[in-house]
Scaffold this motif. Structure first.
Motif, short mmCIF file in Angstrom:
data_model
loop_
_atom_site.label_atom_id
_atom_site.label_comp_id
_atom_site.label_asym_id
_atom_site.label_seq_id
_atom_site.Cartn_x
_atom_site.Cartn_y
_atom_site.Cartn_z
N MET A 1 0.84 -1.18 0.00
CA MET A 1 0.00 0.00 0.00
C MET A 1 0.88 1.25 0.00
O MET A 1 1.84 1.34 0.75
CB MET A 1 -0.90 -0.03 1.23
CG MET A 1 -1.88 1.09 1.28
SD MET A 1 -3.07 0.75 2.60
CE MET A 1 -3.46 2.40 3.04
N ALA A 2 0.54 2.20 -0.82
CA ALA A 2 1.33 3.43 -0.94
C ALA A 2 1.08 4.34 0.25
O ALA A 2 -0.02 4.39 0.80
CB ALA A 2 0.97 4.15 -2.23
N LYS A 3 2.11 5.07 0.64
CA LYS A 3 1.96 6.07 1.70
C LYS A 3 1.23 7.27 1.12
O LYS A 3 1.39 7.60 -0.05
CB LYS A 3 3.33 6.53 2.19
CG LYS A 3 4.11 5.51 2.95
CD LYS A 3 5.40 6.14 3.41
CE LYS A 3 6.30 5.18 4.12
NZ LYS A 3 7.55 5.82 4.54
N ILE A 4 0.44 7.93 1.95
CA ILE A 4 -0.25 9.15 1.51
C ILE A 4 -0.08 10.23 2.58
O ILE A 4 0.28 9.94 3.72
CB ILE A 4 -1.75 8.89 1.25
CG1 ILE A 4 -2.45 8.37 2.51
CG2 ILE A 4 -1.94 7.91 0.11
CD1 ILE A 4 -3.95 8.30 2.40
N ILE A 5 -0.34 11.46 2.18
CA ILE A 5 -0.34 12.57 3.13
C ILE A 5 -1.75 13.16 3.16
O ILE A 5 -2.54 12.95 2.24
CB ILE A 5 0.70 13.65 2.78
CG1 ILE A 5 0.41 14.29 1.43
CG2 ILE A 5 2.10 13.08 2.81
CD1 ILE A 5 1.24 15.50 1.12
N THR A 6 -2.05 13.91 4.19
CA THR A 6 -3.37 14.51 4.31
C THR A 6 -3.52 15.67 3.33
O THR A 6 -2.53 16.24 2.86
CB THR A 6 -3.61 15.04 5.73
OG1 THR A 6 -2.73 16.14 5.97
CG2 THR A 6 -3.44 13.95 6.78
N CYS A 7 -4.76 16.00 3.03
CA CYS A 7 -5.03 17.16 2.16
C CYS A 7 -4.51 18.44 2.79
O CYS A 7 -4.00 19.32 2.10
CB CYS A 7 -6.52 17.27 1.88
SG CYS A 7 -7.17 15.98 0.82
N ASP A 8 -4.65 18.56 4.11
CA ASP A 8 -4.15 19.75 4.81
C ASP A 8 -2.64 19.90 4.63
O ASP A 8 -2.14 21.01 4.37
CB ASP A 8 -4.47 19.69 6.31
CG ASP A 8 -5.95 19.89 6.60
OD1 ASP A 8 -6.67 20.41 5.73
OD2 ASP A 8 -6.37 19.53 7.71
N ALA A 9 -1.91 18.80 4.78
CA ALA A 9 -0.46 18.84 4.61
C ALA A 9 -0.11 19.22 3.17
O ALA A 9 0.78 20.05 2.94
CB ALA A 9 0.17 17.50 4.97
N HIS A 10 -0.84 18.66 2.22
CA HIS A 10 -0.58 18.98 0.80
C HIS A 10 -0.80 20.47 0.55
O HIS A 10 -0.05 21.09 -0.20
CB HIS A 10 -1.47 18.13 -0.10
CG HIS A 10 -0.98 18.02 -1.49
ND1 HIS A 10 -1.21 18.99 -2.44
CD2 HIS A 10 -0.23 17.06 -2.10
CE1 HIS A 10 -0.65 18.63 -3.57
NE2 HIS A 10 -0.04 17.47 -3.40
N ASP A 11 -1.81 21.03 1.18
CA ASP A 11 -2.08 22.47 1.03
C ASP A 11 -0.89 23.31 1.49
O ASP A 11 -0.54 24.31 0.85
CB ASP A 11 -3.32 22.88 1.83
CG ASP A 11 -4.61 22.37 1.20
OD1 ASP A 11 -4.59 21.93 0.03
OD2 ASP A 11 -5.65 22.39 1.91
N MET A 43 7.35 12.07 -9.75
CA MET A 43 8.49 11.27 -10.18
C MET A 43 8.18 9.83 -9.82
O MET A 43 7.89 9.55 -8.65
CB MET A 43 9.79 11.71 -9.51
CG MET A 43 10.26 13.07 -9.89
SD MET A 43 11.78 13.48 -9.00
CE MET A 43 12.75 14.12 -10.33
N ASN A 44 8.23 8.95 -10.79
CA ASN A 44 7.93 7.53 -10.54
C ASN A 44 6.61 7.35 -9.82
O ASN A 44 6.51 6.60 -8.85
CB ASN A 44 9.07 6.87 -9.76
CG ASN A 44 10.38 6.93 -10.51
OD1 ASN A 44 10.41 6.77 -11.73
ND2 ASN A 44 11.46 7.17 -9.80
N TYR A 45 5.60 8.09 -10.26
CA TYR A 45 4.24 7.99 -9.72
C TYR A 45 4.11 8.46 -8.28
O TYR A 45 3.14 8.15 -7.60
CB TYR A 45 3.69 6.57 -9.86
CG TYR A 45 3.73 6.07 -11.27
CD1 TYR A 45 2.79 6.51 -12.20
CD2 TYR A 45 4.71 5.18 -11.69
CE1 TYR A 45 2.82 6.07 -13.52
CE2 TYR A 45 4.76 4.73 -12.99
CZ TYR A 45 3.80 5.17 -13.90
OH TYR A 45 3.85 4.74 -15.20
N GLN A 46 5.09 9.22 -7.79
CA GLN A 46 5.03 9.77 -6.43
C GLN A 46 5.27 11.26 -6.48
O GLN A 46 6.02 11.76 -7.33
CB GLN A 46 6.08 9.11 -5.53
CG GLN A 46 5.85 7.63 -5.34
CD GLN A 46 6.89 7.02 -4.42
OE1 GLN A 46 8.07 7.35 -4.49
NE2 GLN A 46 6.45 6.12 -3.57
N GLU A 47 4.66 11.98 -5.55
CA GLU A 47 4.83 13.43 -5.51
C GLU A 47 6.09 13.80 -4.73
O GLU A 47 6.35 13.26 -3.66
CB GLU A 47 3.61 14.11 -4.88
CG GLU A 47 2.41 14.08 -5.79
CD GLU A 47 1.27 14.89 -5.25
OE1 GLU A 47 0.79 15.79 -5.97
OE2 GLU A 47 0.86 14.64 -4.10
#
Length: 86
Positions: A1-11, A43-47
């Protein structure tokens, strides 16, 4: 499973890039990066966060999921300086 970050963090990452903020990044492995936030790229399907360091043409790329602390520091407007722990 890929790691994700929250929408708030992305903002926050989008904000520092939009403002071209001076930043300090600390990764989960405690590696530190200093420079100007430029953009978020894939890059390689990751931000990754593109950071301009030292010279006009020298960049570092840090996976967003590897970042544990984002500091916007030394910016002219005091409201543009902040610290978030991810």
């Amino acid at each position: 499973m890929a790691k994700i970050i929250t929408c708030d963090a992305h903002d926050y990452f989008e904000i520092v890039c939009m403002r071209r903020s001076q930043i300090k990044i600390t990764t989960h492995s405690n590696k530190k990066y200093y420079g100007t936030a430029i953009d978020i790229n894939k890059m390689n399907y990751q931000e990754v966060l593109k950071i301009q360091v030292n010279t006009q043409y020298e960049y570092e790329y840090v996976l967003l999921t590897d970042i544990k602390k984002l500091e916007a520091i030394g910016n002219k407007s005091a409201q543009h300086n902040f610290l978030i722990q991810l």
